[in-house]
Write a protein that holds these residues in place. Structure first.
Motif, short mmCIF file in Angstrom:
data_model
loop_
_atom_site.label_atom_id
_atom_site.label_comp_id
_atom_site.label_asym_id
_atom_site.label_seq_id
_atom_site.Cartn_x
_atom_site.Cartn_y
_atom_site.Cartn_z
N GLU A 102 0.89 -1.27 0.14
CA GLU A 102 -0.06 0.08 0.14
C GLU A 102 1.07 1.30 0.17
O GLU A 102 0.43 2.32 -0.66
CB GLU A 102 -0.97 -0.12 1.08
CG GLU A 102 -1.90 -1.10 0.98
CD GLU A 102 -2.92 -1.20 2.27
OE1 GLU A 102 -2.49 -0.35 3.28
OE2 GLU A 102 -3.98 -1.82 2.37
N ARG A 103 1.92 1.48 0.88
CA ARG A 103 2.84 2.31 0.91
C ARG A 103 3.36 2.59 -0.59
O ARG A 103 3.66 3.81 -0.74
CB ARG A 103 3.93 2.28 2.08
CG ARG A 103 3.44 2.48 3.16
CD ARG A 103 4.34 2.49 4.27
NE ARG A 103 5.67 1.49 4.23
CZ ARG A 103 5.64 0.64 5.03
NH1 ARG A 103 4.94 0.40 5.92
NH2 ARG A 103 6.65 -0.22 4.72
N GLN A 108 5.81 9.42 -2.74
CA GLN A 108 6.70 9.27 -1.45
C GLN A 108 8.03 9.78 -2.08
O GLN A 108 8.40 9.71 -3.31
CB GLN A 108 6.65 8.00 -0.91
CG GLN A 108 6.86 6.98 -1.69
CD GLN A 108 6.69 5.58 -0.70
OE1 GLN A 108 6.69 5.38 0.33
NE2 GLN A 108 6.37 4.35 -1.31
N SER A 109 8.79 10.16 -1.20
CA SER A 109 10.27 10.52 -1.48
C SER A 109 10.93 9.32 -1.88
O SER A 109 10.56 8.15 -1.48
CB SER A 109 10.94 11.23 -0.26
OG SER A 109 10.94 10.18 0.86
N TYR A 114 12.55 3.68 -0.81
CA TYR A 114 13.59 2.39 -0.66
C TYR A 114 13.04 1.83 0.65
O TYR A 114 13.32 0.36 0.55
CB TYR A 114 14.76 2.99 -0.76
CG TYR A 114 15.30 3.17 -2.26
CD1 TYR A 114 15.41 2.07 -3.11
CD2 TYR A 114 15.72 4.56 -2.56
CE1 TYR A 114 15.72 2.63 -4.33
CE2 TYR A 114 16.00 4.86 -3.73
CZ TYR A 114 16.30 3.78 -4.80
OH TYR A 114 16.47 3.94 -5.85
N GLN A 115 12.72 2.44 1.53
CA GLN A 115 12.15 1.89 3.07
C GLN A 115 11.02 0.94 2.78
O GLN A 115 10.96 -0.22 3.30
CB GLN A 115 11.90 2.96 4.15
CG GLN A 115 12.96 3.88 4.41
CD GLN A 115 13.85 2.81 5.23
OE1 GLN A 115 14.62 1.87 4.79
NE2 GLN A 115 14.37 3.34 6.56
N SER A 116 9.96 1.34 1.94
CA SER A 116 8.93 0.59 1.58
C SER A 116 9.18 -0.67 0.90
O SER A 116 8.73 -1.68 1.07
CB SER A 116 7.91 1.30 0.70
OG SER A 116 7.28 2.35 1.42
#
Length: 135
Positions: A102-103, A108-109, A114-116
């Protein structure tokens, strides 16, 4: 068979410390094997299954990204996470997969992207591992 000391330390604390006969580590290029007397080396680890043999019994652990310091008599694994495959909570891993997907759908940045992506990869690896070790 000759033995060496193995220490697996995750960010949450020490996972295992004791004698080991052989070790197989997950790397970006495949797997990397270690036995007693191995030449000193540093190895980058990627999330996956590490296998180690103690008293003729092979044990498996799902490790996160990290590094391994290998010497002839001692191996130190410093990893983000370490868990036994049979301890993985499938429902929690599935919920994490859904959240990460979903993220990824939202703008997003690059850092958030990359975190997602990392979260999704981790959830997928946990689900795949848990599927092999059905309780």
């Amino acid at each position: 068979m000759e033995k060496f000391m193995l220490n697996i330390t995750a960010s949450s604390g020490e996972f295992y410390q004791g004698d080991c006969e052989s070790l197989i580590l997950p790397t970006g290029d495949g797997v990397y094997g270690v036995q007693a007397g191995h030449n000193p080396v540093l190895v980058a680890l990627h999330m996956g299954i590490a296998k180690f043999t103690v008293n003729g019994e092979t044990r498996e652990v799902l490790v996160g990204d990290g590094i391994a310091e290998v010497t002839p008599t001692f191996v130190l694994l410093l990893v983000d996470s370490a868990e036994r495959p049979e301890d993985i909570d499938r429902n929690r891993a599935e919920a994490a997969r859904i959240r990460a997907e979903e993220r990824l759908q939202h703008k997003q940045s690059m850092h958030e992207y990359y975190q997602s992506k990392i979260a999704l990869d981790r959830a997928m690896q946990r689900l795949q591992t848990a599927a092999k070790y059905k309780r």
